[in-house]
Design an enzyme around this catalytic site. Structure first.
Site, PDB file in Angstrom:
ATOM      1  N   ASP A 193       0.806  -1.186   0.280  1.00  0.00           N
ATOM      2  CA  ASP A 193       0.009  -0.041  -0.050  1.00  0.00           C
ATOM      3  C   ASP A 193       0.876   1.294  -0.254  1.00  0.00           C
ATOM      4  OD1 ASP A 193      -1.535   2.204   1.711  1.00  0.00           O
ATOM      5  OD2 ASP A 193      -3.247   0.931   0.905  1.00  0.00           O
ATOM      6  N   MET A 223      -5.249   2.340  -0.124  1.00  0.00           N
ATOM      7  CA  MET A 223      -5.054   1.538  -1.489  1.00  0.00           C
ATOM      8  C   MET A 223      -5.576   0.147  -1.525  1.00  0.00           C
ATOM      9  SD  MET A 223      -4.386   4.248  -3.173  1.00  0.00           S
ATOM     10  CE  MET A 223      -3.587   5.835  -3.105  1.00  0.00           C
ATOM     11  N   ASP A 224      -5.099  -0.403  -0.209  1.00  0.00           N
ATOM     12  CA  ASP A 224      -5.408  -1.776   0.035  1.00  0.00           C
ATOM     13  C   ASP A 224      -7.071  -1.983  -0.087  1.00  0.00           C
ATOM     14  OD1 ASP A 224      -3.148  -3.282  -0.248  1.00  0.00           O
ATOM     15  OD2 ASP A 224      -2.582  -3.095   1.869  1.00  0.00           O
ATOM     16  N   THR A 225      -7.446  -1.060   0.672  1.00  0.00           N
ATOM     17  CA  THR A 225      -8.984  -1.075   0.778  1.00  0.00           C
ATOM     18  C   THR A 225      -9.876  -0.793  -0.326  1.00  0.00           C
ATOM     19  OG1 THR A 225      -8.506  -0.283   3.218  1.00  0.00           O
ATOM     20  CG2 THR A 225     -10.920   0.058   2.101  1.00  0.00           C
ATOM     21  N   ALA A 243      -9.537  -3.736  -2.556  1.00  0.00           N
ATOM     22  CA  ALA A 243     -10.392  -4.663  -2.148  1.00  0.00           C
ATOM     23  C   ALA A 243     -11.753  -4.488  -2.644  1.00  0.00           C
ATOM     24  CB  ALA A 243     -10.313  -4.899  -0.608  1.00  0.00           C
TER      25      ALA A 243
END
Length: 423
Positions: free
Chosen positions: A161, A189-191, A194
């Site tokens: 991220d 960014m990860d969220t 997802a």
């Protein structure tokens, strides 16, 4: 160590209609994901009824299990892992053994969706690449979450991220102009990746409902990070404008930023001319400013930001938040306290939405849970179930999903399918 007294003081998860249909009932997801972007995507599918089977190495499991804080009674279930893996089942499987790989292939043959976020080349080395899996199951939706995509000159690069925040330009846009840009503390960014992956999977399921065919689905962290730069990207592409760091103010609207009243900081966002008029006329009781022929225009206000801020700071300093909050709300001026995370989680807003509660755990009794933000009236989320221990559901999955009898399971165990820690 988890603070169990704090956890036990949380409200229990609100009851849900046990008989309500679940939109993803009957959908089976084989989950080869780890860390955040992949597991958070599959958790959303699990929240709405999908049977998500998390494939993990026996004993050790997902590396994200070991992110702190930990509890001595839950050696492989740190709080971050619990956040991304509720409502799933865990199968401990040694993918390096032929017997373990055979079990994985049997599950893929029975699945609707496969999701993986290994480094590029790992699934190929297992013999579980898209081309192989589509032959096993032509209806399979094979979802690959990576840093820079699975093809092209950067497919081999690892990415997390903060790196995506840096390389996308996101960091350059955040912070104050007199110092380096700053990353977001949250894994934004990860969220976002997802969320993108979940959307892509649901779109592929809709497509399959029309023609019966599976497909390869790809979501990349860097691609999502570029999207997360917002409309700044289009501003640059149309004019060459390079977004600057503006701290808590906005380069596009004024007045927007953090202000101090007598007892706390708060944020105001005047997104249009009408809000500006209401702020100065109804809240600050300055109709001369509200209806000024120059300041009533957004573009002119940007040039007068410092003067407007001085006026607002002088007025807000006269009273506490208890005075200003009802006035701002009544006038329809978007505003809110600048809170710590602890304050936000304990806020009346979070409580009224039922966002934080506790759910049962087989070892601890209770663990905290942050509810899904998705609310569907007819097909609600399933009751939240705590993230599983490594391999907790191996026996059930083998017997219920693959219909293996005890002799077959014993044979697989002896062949090393489940590693040193057998079923």
């Amino acid at each position: 160590m988890f603070d169990q007294s704090r956890i036990n003081a949380l409200p229990e998860a609100p009851p849900t209609d046990a008989g309500a249909p679940r939109v993803l009932d009957g959908v089976r997801v084989i989950d080869f994901t780890h860390f955040v972007a992949g597991p958070l995507a599959t958790m959303t599918l699990a929240d709405f009824g999908a049977d998500v089977i998390k494939i993990e190495s026996p004993g050790k499991g997902d590396d994200f299990r070991y992110y702190p804080p930990h509890d001595p009674e839950l050696p492989a279930q740190g709080a971050p892992y619990l956040w991304t893996n509720r409502n799933k089942r865990s199968l401990g499987l040694d993918m390096k053994s032929p017997a373990g790989l055979a079990v994985a292939k049997a599950l893929i043959e029975s699945a609707d969706v496969l999701v993986e976020n290994f480094s590029t080349g790992v699934m190929e080395r297992f013999g579980l690449d898209w081309e192989t899996c589509r032959k096993l199951n032509p209806r399979l939706i094979y979802t690959s979450v990576s840093a820079y995509g699975r093809s092209g000159p950067y497919a081999d690069r690892l990415g997390f991220d903060p790196v995506a925040q840096a390389e996308s330009g996101f960091i350059s846009m955040n912070g104050y102009p007199d110092r380096q840009g700053v990353r977001s503390g949250a894994a934004v960014m990860d969220t976002a990746t997802a969320i993108s992956a979940t959307n892509a999977i649901l779109l592929a399921l809709l497509a399959r409902a029309k023609d019966g065919k599976g497909q390869f689905v790809e979501v990349a962290l860097f691609d999502t990070a570029i999207l997360m730069t917002g409309f700044g990207a289009m501003q640059h592409l149309t004019t060459g404008y390079e977004p600057r760091r503006n701290g808590n103010t906005s380069p596009d609207t004024c007045p927007s930023g953090v202000f101090e009243c007598q007892d706390m900081p708060f944020y105001i966002n005047c997104g249009n001319d009408a809000i500006f008029v209401r702020l100065f006329e109804q809240v600050l009781e300055r109709p001369d400013i509200a209806h000024d022929p120059v300041l009533s225009r957004r573009d002119a206000r940007l040039a007068e930001r410092e003067r407007l801020f001085r006026i607002m700071e002088e007025e807000f300093a006269k009273h506490p938040w208890s005075h200003w909050q009802p006035r701002l709300r009544a006038a329809g001026v978007p505003s809110g306290e600048v809170r710590t995370l602890a304050q936000a989680l304990a806020s009346d807003e979070a409580r009224s939405r039922g966002l934080v509660h506790r759910i049962p755990h087989p070892v601890k009794g209770w663990i905290p849970n942050v509810a899904t933000p998705l609310r569907l009236s007819r097909t609600p989320a399933v009751p939240a179930r705590a993230a599983p221990a490594v391999g907790a559901d191996t026996q059930a999955i083998l017997s219920e999903v693959l219909h293996f009898d005890e002799a077959r399971i014993r044979e697989l165990r002896e062949a090393g399918a489940f590693g040193a820690r057998s079923v």
